[in-house]
Design an enzyme around this catalytic site. Structure first.
Site, PDB file in Angstrom:
ATOM      1  N   GLY A   1       0.803  -1.246   0.057  1.00 50.50           N
ATOM      2  CA  GLY A   1      -0.044  -0.084  -0.018  1.00 50.50           C
ATOM      3  C   GLY A   1       0.935   1.301  -0.109  1.00 50.50           C
TER       4      GLY A   1
ATOM      5  N   GLY B   1      -6.280  -8.295  -7.825  1.00 52.15           N
ATOM      6  CA  GLY B   1      -5.025  -8.247  -7.967  1.00 52.15           C
ATOM      7  C   GLY B   1      -3.975  -9.360  -7.380  1.00 52.15           C
TER       8      GLY B   1
ATOM      9  N   ARG C   1      -7.121  -2.014   3.747  1.00 52.41           N
ATOM     10  CA  ARG C   1      -7.002  -0.809   4.596  1.00 52.41           C
ATOM     11  C   ARG C   1      -8.188  -0.525   5.299  1.00 52.41           C
ATOM     12  NH1 ARG C   1      -2.258  -1.539   4.081  1.00 52.41           N
ATOM     13  NH2 ARG C   1      -0.679  -0.158   3.308  1.00 52.41           N
TER      14      ARG C   1
ATOM     15  N   ASP D   1      -8.057  -7.519   9.137  1.00 51.09           N
ATOM     16  CA  ASP D   1      -6.613  -7.467   9.493  1.00 51.09           C
ATOM     17  C   ASP D   1      -6.279  -5.925   9.683  1.00 51.09           C
ATOM     18  OD1 ASP D   1      -4.132  -8.371   9.872  1.00 51.09           O
ATOM     19  OD2 ASP D   1      -3.347  -8.046   8.107  1.00 51.09           O
TER      20      ASP D   1
ATOM     21  N   GLU E   1      -5.101   2.311  13.863  1.00 54.10           N
ATOM     22  CA  GLU E   1      -4.412   1.057  14.329  1.00 54.10           C
ATOM     23  C   GLU E   1      -3.228   1.561  15.230  1.00 54.10           C
ATOM     24  OE1 GLU E   1      -2.899  -0.985  10.804  1.00 54.10           O
ATOM     25  OE2 GLU E   1      -4.830  -1.318  10.188  1.00 54.10           O
TER      26      GLU E   1
ATOM     27  N   HIS F   1      -3.114  -6.197  11.951  1.00 56.01           N
ATOM     28  CA  HIS F   1      -2.444  -5.769  10.615  1.00 56.01           C
ATOM     29  C   HIS F   1      -1.273  -6.843  10.599  1.00 56.01           C
ATOM     30  CE1 HIS F   1      -1.805  -2.560   7.493  1.00 56.01           C
ATOM     31  NE2 HIS F   1      -1.271  -3.631   7.118  1.00 56.01           N
TER      32      HIS F   1
ATOM     33  N   SER G   1       1.529  -9.319   6.069  1.00 50.76           N
ATOM     34  CA  SER G   1       2.664  -9.752   5.314  1.00 50.76           C
ATOM     35  C   SER G   1       3.933 -10.138   6.604  1.00 50.76           C
ATOM     36  CB  SER G   1       3.324  -8.490   4.581  1.00 50.76           C
ATOM     37  OG  SER G   1       3.289  -7.517   5.361  1.00 50.76           O
TER      38      SER G   1
HETATM   39  O1  LIG Z   1      -0.298  -3.251   4.843  1.00 51.51           O
HETATM   40  C1  LIG Z   1       0.638  -3.654   4.352  1.00 51.51           C
HETATM   41  C2  LIG Z   1       1.216  -3.243   2.893  1.00 51.51           C
HETATM   42  O2  LIG Z   1       0.586  -2.428   2.265  1.00 51.51           O
HETATM   43  O3  LIG Z   1       2.270  -4.060   2.653  1.00 51.51           O
END
Ligand SMILES: O=CC(=O)O
Length: 333
Positions: free
Chosen positions: A91, A168, A250, A274, A279, A298, A301
């Site tokens: 993001g 995506g 998000r 998530d 946050e 969150h 990843s």
């Molecule tokens: O939220 C995590 C990212 O955008 O990698």
């Protein structure tokens, strides 16, 4: 440019928890100055902001590890020699793209390398919300198990219709993982049909169709002015009563007041998130008072391998920007 020449260039890393693998790549080429603070940690934002004010001047590249906004002030402090902001995230809604563009500063992100890890968390959220893991974990923690055949019953993924908003990299990886769950039908929506959808057996539909047909609605789109609060009172009203909303994008994709009302009133079945706004979500936030919500902090990843891959990709984008080569994963160049 040779390494001896690039050693004169200063690269600032915004946080103390950038992966060692990425740091090593940067240090082979540049003079790296890393913040002593973590944007998210106990030391907090204020200390790190002061630290950044000190270390930013003269930076040719900024490796950005946080979702805190890239402000004009930060860019001014860095100075006109800044060539690239390399955000260690997929993001980039926090990156102030128009301002970077106006200043001729490049921007890179780290898509793709995180798609499978984020998709795994999407699956976790689906199961967590559908199988009521919040309530069930509470029972275990309290030592007060509900007994009975018709106790806290959940929903099956088997036989369901799964609608993905944004097919995506993350959306596709999620569909691939869910294929083994005997899903009846995959739908997706977005700006355009995706060539990859055919192999995934996913059908392109309008947003309204997706909302009204899906048992699971998965948000895997970037946050933009167009997608902000795309899940709101009006769009929720189009969903099935058993709908489960899952968000790995998000927090601001969802109007959380509308979500709260819908979950509280039983207009939809559950949600798995998530990402939230803000946050961290304060522990007395009303969303956390609901039994039918499964919230993670969150961690999409957040695996060792994926974070390392993100760190190395971000470093390689810096190398390419500062040696006049095309970026590996450009947002702006
Ligand atoms: O939220 C995590 C990212 O955008 O990698």
């Amino acid at each position: 440019l040779t390494t001896t020449m690039t050693k004169d260039l200063k690269v600032v890393v915004s946080s103390n928890d950038y992966p060692a693998s990425g740091l090593k790549v940067l240090q082979e080429h540049f003079t790296v100055v890393q913040s002593k603070y973590n944007h998210y940690g106990k030391e907090g934002i204020t200390e790190n902001k002061e630290e950044l004010m000190k270390i930013l001047p003269g930076a040719s590249a900024l490796v950005w590890i946080s979702h805190h906004p890239i402000t004009k002030e930060l860019l001014d402090i860095a100075g006109p020699q800044l060539k690239i902001v390399s955000t260690v995230s997929a993001g980039y809604n926090h990156c102030n793209v128009p301002e970077l563009k106006a200043r001729g500063i490049k921007l890179s992100n780290t898509p793709d390398v995180l798609s499978s890890a984020v998709a795994e968390i999407a699956v976790a959220l689906i199961l967590g919300a559908a199988r009521r893991l919040t309530e069930n974990l509470d029972q275990v923690r309290r030592g007060d198990w509900e007994i009975g055949f018709q106790k806290t019953l959940g929903q099956d993924v088997r036989g369901s219709t799964v609608g993905v908003i944004g097919l995506g990299g993350i959306g596709q990886a999620t569909v691939k993982r869910l294929a083994g769950f005997e899903v009846e039908k995959f739908l997706y929506t977005g700006h355009r049909e995706k060539p990859e959808a055919k192999a995934l057996n996913a059908e392109f539909v309008s947003l309204d169709n997706l909302l009204s047909q899906s048992d699971f609605i998965i948000l895997a789109v970037p946050l933009t002015d167009e997608t902000r609060h795309m899940i709101n009172k009006t769009t929720i009203a189009k969903m099935k009563k058993n709908a489960i909303i899952v968000n790995v994008g998000r927090g601001d994709l969802i109007d959380q007041d509308a979500l709260y009302d819908a979950l509280k009133n039983g207009d939809i079945y559950a949600a798995g998130l998530d990402v939230t706004t803000p946050e961290p979500l304060p522990k007395d936030h009303k969303l956390l008072s609901l039994p039918n919500i499964f919230i993670l902090p969150h961690i999409g990843s957040a695996t060792e391998r994926t974070r390392s891959d993100m760190g190395v990709l971000a470093a390689n984008n810096v190398i390419r920007a500062l040696t006049g080569k095309p970026l590996l994963s450009p947002v702006l160049e």
